[in-house]
Design a protein around this motif. Structure first.
Motif, PDB file in Angstrom:
ATOM      1  N   GLY A  58       2.959   4.490  12.630  1.00 60.91           N
ATOM      2  CA  GLY A  58       3.774   4.645  11.403  1.00 60.91           C
ATOM      3  C   GLY A  58       4.648   5.918  11.438  1.00 60.91           C
ATOM      4  N   GLN A  59       4.107   7.085  12.211  1.00 58.66           N
ATOM      5  CA  GLN A  59       4.924   7.820  12.132  1.00 58.66           C
ATOM      6  C   GLN A  59       6.089   8.219  13.063  1.00 58.66           C
ATOM      7  OE1 GLN A  59       1.961  11.126  13.011  1.00 58.66           O
ATOM      8  NE2 GLN A  59       1.441  11.468  11.135  1.00 58.66           N
ATOM      9  N   MET A  60       6.065   6.925  13.881  1.00 64.15           N
ATOM     10  CA  MET A  60       7.026   6.754  15.194  1.00 64.15           C
ATOM     11  C   MET A  60       8.267   5.989  14.573  1.00 64.15           C
ATOM     12  SD  MET A  60       6.440   4.769  18.904  1.00 64.15           S
ATOM     13  CE  MET A  60       5.069   5.877  18.982  1.00 64.15           C
ATOM     14  N   LEU A  61       7.997   4.978  13.773  1.00 63.84           N
ATOM     15  CA  LEU A  61       9.011   4.084  13.157  1.00 63.84           C
ATOM     16  C   LEU A  61       9.951   4.990  11.928  1.00 63.84           C
ATOM     17  CD1 LEU A  61       6.993   0.740  12.242  1.00 63.84           C
ATOM     18  CD2 LEU A  61       8.864   1.228  14.143  1.00 63.84           C
ATOM     19  N   PRO A  62      11.095   4.396  11.937  1.00 71.81           N
ATOM     20  CA  PRO A  62      12.005   5.090  10.771  1.00 71.81           C
ATOM     21  C   PRO A  62      11.421   4.877   9.439  1.00 71.81           C
ATOM     22  CG  PRO A  62      13.304   3.836  12.360  1.00 71.81           C
ATOM     23  CD  PRO A  62      11.554   3.519  12.491  1.00 71.81           C
ATOM     24  N   ASN A  63      11.531   6.042   8.530  1.00 73.02           N
ATOM     25  CA  ASN A  63      11.257   5.963   7.224  1.00 73.02           C
ATOM     26  C   ASN A  63      11.851   5.085   6.463  1.00 73.02           C
ATOM     27  OD1 ASN A  63      10.311   6.830   4.496  1.00 73.02           O
ATOM     28  ND2 ASN A  63      11.991   8.225   4.366  1.00 73.02           N
ATOM     29  N   GLN A  64      11.235   4.262   5.681  1.00 68.56           N
ATOM     30  CA  GLN A  64      11.917   3.152   4.894  1.00 68.56           C
ATOM     31  C   GLN A  64      11.942   3.501   3.262  1.00 68.56           C
ATOM     32  OE1 GLN A  64      13.776   0.311   6.553  1.00 68.56           O
ATOM     33  NE2 GLN A  64      13.052   1.965   7.782  1.00 68.56           N
TER      34      GLN A  64
ATOM     35  N   LEU B 143       2.604   9.254   5.009  1.00 70.73           N
ATOM     36  CA  LEU B 143       2.512   8.097   5.572  1.00 70.73           C
ATOM     37  C   LEU B 143       2.347   6.887   4.928  1.00 70.73           C
ATOM     38  CD1 LEU B 143       2.216   6.649   8.514  1.00 70.73           C
ATOM     39  CD2 LEU B 143      -0.111   6.881   8.430  1.00 70.73           C
ATOM     40  N   TYR B 144       1.729   6.820   3.863  1.00 70.01           N
ATOM     41  CA  TYR B 144       1.725   5.391   3.119  1.00 70.01           C
ATOM     42  C   TYR B 144       2.866   5.481   2.113  1.00 70.01           C
ATOM     43  CZ  TYR B 144       0.390   8.374  -1.244  1.00 70.01           C
ATOM     44  OH  TYR B 144       0.274   9.031  -2.470  1.00 70.01           O
ATOM     45  N   LYS B 145       3.873   6.287   2.080  1.00 70.90           N
ATOM     46  CA  LYS B 145       5.000   6.007   1.318  1.00 70.90           C
ATOM     47  C   LYS B 145       6.253   5.651   2.225  1.00 70.90           C
ATOM     48  CE  LYS B 145       3.752   9.227  -2.460  1.00 70.90           C
ATOM     49  NZ  LYS B 145       4.259  10.413  -3.208  1.00 70.90           N
ATOM     50  N   ARG B 146       6.119   5.824   3.332  1.00 70.63           N
ATOM     51  CA  ARG B 146       7.205   5.554   4.426  1.00 70.63           C
ATOM     52  C   ARG B 146       7.691   4.165   4.366  1.00 70.63           C
ATOM     53  NH1 ARG B 146       8.403   9.149   8.183  1.00 70.63           N
ATOM     54  NH2 ARG B 146       8.854   7.391   9.910  1.00 70.63           N
ATOM     55  N   PHE B 147       6.878   3.113   3.987  1.00 69.76           N
ATOM     56  CA  PHE B 147       7.153   1.689   4.043  1.00 69.76           C
ATOM     57  C   PHE B 147       6.922   0.914   2.786  1.00 69.76           C
ATOM     58  CE2 PHE B 147       5.537   3.165   8.215  1.00 69.76           C
ATOM     59  CZ  PHE B 147       6.758   3.298   8.923  1.00 69.76           C
ATOM     60  N   THR B 148       6.869   1.731   1.792  1.00 66.79           N
ATOM     61  CA  THR B 148       6.903   1.229   0.305  1.00 66.79           C
ATOM     62  C   THR B 148       8.384   1.847  -0.295  1.00 66.79           C
ATOM     63  OG1 THR B 148       5.303   2.821  -0.341  1.00 66.79           O
ATOM     64  CG2 THR B 148       4.556   0.528   0.497  1.00 66.79           C
ATOM     65  N   PRO B 149       9.451   1.101  -0.153  1.00 65.36           N
ATOM     66  CA  PRO B 149      10.696   1.962  -0.848  1.00 65.36           C
ATOM     67  C   PRO B 149      10.648   1.439  -2.234  1.00 65.36           C
ATOM     68  CG  PRO B 149      11.122  -0.150   0.526  1.00 65.36           C
ATOM     69  CD  PRO B 149       9.779   0.308   0.915  1.00 65.36           C
ATOM     70  N   ALA B 150      10.118   0.333  -2.670  1.00 66.11           N
ATOM     71  CA  ALA B 150       9.990   0.265  -4.138  1.00 66.11           C
ATOM     72  C   ALA B 150       8.892   1.095  -4.981  1.00 66.11           C
ATOM     73  CB  ALA B 150       9.935  -1.224  -4.520  1.00 66.11           C
ATOM     74  N   GLY B 151       9.232   1.112  -6.197  1.00 71.65           N
ATOM     75  CA  GLY B 151       7.906   2.063  -7.082  1.00 71.65           C
ATOM     76  C   GLY B 151       6.944   1.056  -7.125  1.00 71.65           C
ATOM     77  N   PRO B 152       5.628   1.479  -6.921  1.00 71.85           N
ATOM     78  CA  PRO B 152       4.444   0.740  -6.822  1.00 71.85           C
ATOM     79  C   PRO B 152       4.001   0.135  -8.224  1.00 71.85           C
ATOM     80  CG  PRO B 152       3.732   3.063  -6.773  1.00 71.85           C
ATOM     81  CD  PRO B 152       5.287   2.869  -6.418  1.00 71.85           C
ATOM     82  N   ASP B 153       3.569  -0.870  -8.284  1.00 71.87           N
ATOM     83  CA  ASP B 153       2.828  -1.430  -9.594  1.00 71.87           C
ATOM     84  C   ASP B 153       1.648  -0.580  -9.893  1.00 71.87           C
ATOM     85  OD1 ASP B 153       1.657  -2.960 -11.496  1.00 71.87           O
ATOM     86  OD2 ASP B 153       2.856  -4.590 -11.267  1.00 71.87           O
ATOM     87  N   HIS B 154       1.706   0.252 -10.752  1.00 76.92           N
ATOM     88  CA  HIS B 154       0.568   1.340 -10.996  1.00 76.92           C
ATOM     89  C   HIS B 154      -0.538   0.566 -11.313  1.00 76.92           C
ATOM     90  CE1 HIS B 154       4.158   4.066 -11.872  1.00 76.92           C
ATOM     91  NE2 HIS B 154       4.084   4.357 -10.698  1.00 76.92           N
ATOM     92  N   ALA B 155      -0.506  -0.391 -12.287  1.00 74.05           N
ATOM     93  CA  ALA B 155      -1.788  -0.879 -12.841  1.00 74.05           C
ATOM     94  C   ALA B 155      -2.456  -1.932 -11.844  1.00 74.05           C
ATOM     95  CB  ALA B 155      -1.315  -1.772 -14.153  1.00 74.05           C
ATOM     96  N   GLN B 156      -1.573  -2.472 -11.006  1.00 67.31           N
ATOM     97  CA  GLN B 156      -2.081  -3.371 -10.091  1.00 67.31           C
ATOM     98  C   GLN B 156      -2.955  -2.480  -8.633  1.00 67.31           C
ATOM     99  OE1 GLN B 156      -0.671  -7.445  -9.506  1.00 67.31           O
ATOM    100  NE2 GLN B 156       1.170  -6.795 -10.431  1.00 67.31           N
ATOM    101  N   VAL B 157      -2.226  -1.446  -8.407  1.00 65.16           N
ATOM    102  CA  VAL B 157      -2.638  -0.761  -7.471  1.00 65.16           C
ATOM    103  C   VAL B 157      -3.987  -0.113  -8.130  1.00 65.16           C
ATOM    104  CG1 VAL B 157      -2.389   1.582  -6.200  1.00 65.16           C
ATOM    105  CG2 VAL B 157      -0.309   0.030  -6.370  1.00 65.16           C
ATOM    106  N   ALA B 158      -4.188   0.388  -9.034  1.00 64.17           N
ATOM    107  CA  ALA B 158      -5.274   0.959  -9.771  1.00 64.17           C
ATOM    108  C   ALA B 158      -6.398  -0.283  -9.773  1.00 64.17           C
ATOM    109  CB  ALA B 158      -4.928   1.646 -10.867  1.00 64.17           C
ATOM    110  N   ALA B 159      -6.022  -1.356 -10.179  1.00 61.73           N
ATOM    111  CA  ALA B 159      -7.034  -2.391 -10.231  1.00 61.73           C
ATOM    112  C   ALA B 159      -7.580  -2.844  -9.007  1.00 61.73           C
ATOM    113  CB  ALA B 159      -6.436  -3.493 -11.129  1.00 61.73           C
ATOM    114  N   SER B 160      -6.726  -2.635  -7.709  1.00 64.91           N
ATOM    115  CA  SER B 160      -7.545  -2.953  -6.525  1.00 64.91           C
ATOM    116  C   SER B 160      -8.573  -2.376  -6.074  1.00 64.91           C
ATOM    117  CB  SER B 160      -6.405  -2.528  -5.556  1.00 64.91           C
ATOM    118  OG  SER B 160      -5.048  -3.368  -5.532  1.00 64.91           O
TER     119      SER B 160
END
Length: 407
Positions: free
Chosen positions: A238-244, A253-270
């Motif tokens: 993850g640290q080797m690949l280019p930031n997206q 690290l967990y933001k490098r491959f999620t360029p779109a804004g997360p669905d806050h409610a569904q992330v929380a519900a997970s």
């Protein structure tokens, strides 16, 4: 200890829903019913926390805390570090983002390996790297059985291969591939590994840390949760690949491959998926204190129950002259995702099953390459009968009786 199916079904609102009464659900590979803890968390977020998270007021702080809870608890279940887990809109979308990162990182003449056993989500995005001069090599299935032979992979590997992509199990073949063995073969050749776990994770969350792949992807809407894609990327890769993502998030690290804004409610519900694992573990007397250990206990509960229910279905279809069973005929070797090639188009047969209260699907299920690799016309498709640990034995009996009428 045997799975308490009565307790399990009480955790799913669908089984007390009047409109679904008498309907036996056998298209779980396309998406599962949602467990009550996820419904509760989603409802609470939309009613009490539906504000921009991480701001300095209570509703916002609680929203952000619930999102972080989901990430931390699901990462622990999967045996990885918290920031090695990302949420995204779907597994397909997550894979396209990853493929773009590899496109920027790899050089023309380097190679990747894909299979023709995969759902298109773990095949198509990677194959498009050929447009950038990257060599795409196909690890092909046995045309009779759909099996992926690790020895065939070894023949494809050399110093030019940077990535090997394959499914934990196929959404039509159903055979459980030996992830640890395949990963070791790829790593020994200097390649990274991407595993599509979409068709496996609904049958027990795996310990990704023990299995060893560098990337592991699955869809939470198939694991009793909200419509999200869950993506594990181990830190080294993850640290080797280019930031997206946004440039100022490049060091997270967990933001490098999620360029779109997360669905806050569904992330929380997970986090409700973790609640459900804990509920099952506690009810069945699991005394493990760690989330990874509790998840392993629940994984085995689910698998043992599913294997018991699956074998009679495999036996019932294996000897029919008009039916070709894809994948192994031994339940312990596969997930309870059973695809049948018929001597006629499959979708009308699924419609016939619906008359008997059986909800199933017919088609190619985005596994066109796998069907073609086994000599099956994707336009005719296959009848897919997929269940999970909340399926009752009475529903299997209902399915078998319906199959006797329509096949």
């Amino acid at each position: 200890m045997a799975l308490d199916i009565g307790f399990v079904r009480k955790q799913f609102p669908a089984f007390s829903e009047a409109s679904l009464d008498g309907q036996a659900f056998f298209e779980n590979a396309g998406g599962s019913y949602t467990c009550q803890p996820v419904v509760d968390r989603l409802t609470r977020f939309y009613t009490q926390r539906k504000v921009q998270p991480y701001a300095p007021y209570e509703a916002s702080l609680l929203a952000g805390a619930e999102m972080e809870e989901a990430r931390a608890r699901m990462a622990a279940i999967l045996g990885v570090e918290t920031d090695e887990l990302s949420f995204g809109p779907s597994t397909s979308q997550n894979t396209y983002v990853l493929a773009q990162a590899f496109r920027q990182w790899m050089q023309p003449g380097q190679a990747i390996i894909v299979t023709n056993q995969d759902h298109e989500a773990n095949s198509g995005p990677w194959r498009r790297l050929a447009e950038a001069g990257i060599e795409v090599r196909e690890w092909q299935i046995d045309p009779d059985t759909g099996h992926l032979n690790p020895e065939d992979l070894e023949n494809l590997l050399d110093e030019n291969v940077r990535l090997v992509c394959f499914p934990h199990c196929s959404n039509v073949v159903g055979e459980i591939n030996p992830v640890t063995e395949i990963t070791a073969i790829a790593h020994a050749a200097g390649a990274f590994v991407c595993v599509d776990g979409v068709s496996y994770a609904p049958h027990g969350f795996p310990n990704v840390g023990e299995l060893g792949p560098d990337i592991y992807l699955f869809s939470s809407y198939k694991t009793y949760g909200p419509h999200q894609g869950v993506m594990v990327i181990r830190r080294n890769l993850g640290q080797m690949l280019p930031n997206q993502g946004h440039y100022f998030n490049g060091d997270v690290l967990y933001k490098r491959f999620t360029p779109a804004g997360p669905d806050h409610a569904q992330v929380a519900a997970s986090a409700g998926m973790a609640d459900y694992v804990d509920l099952l573990a506690a009810h069945h007397g699991c005394d493990a204190t760690g989330p990874t250990q509790r998840a392993a206990f629940v994984h085995d509960l689910m698998r043992d129950y599913e294997v018991e229910l699956l074998q009679p279905l495999l036996d019932a279809v294996a000897d029919r002259n008009s039916v070709r069973l894809l994948g192994p005929d031994k339940a312990e070797l596969r997930a309870p995702t059973v695809a049948l090639a018929l001597n006629r188009p499959a979708e009308p047969v699924a419609a016939e099953l619906a008359k008997y209260g059986v909800m199933a699907g017919g088609g190619d299920f985005y596994a066109v390459r796998a069907l073609q690799g086994m000599g099956i016309d994707p336009n005719q498709g296959v009848l897919r009968l997929s269940f999970t640990h909340y399926t009752a034995k009475s529903e299997i009996d209902q399915l078998l009786q319906a199959l006797d009428r329509v096949l």
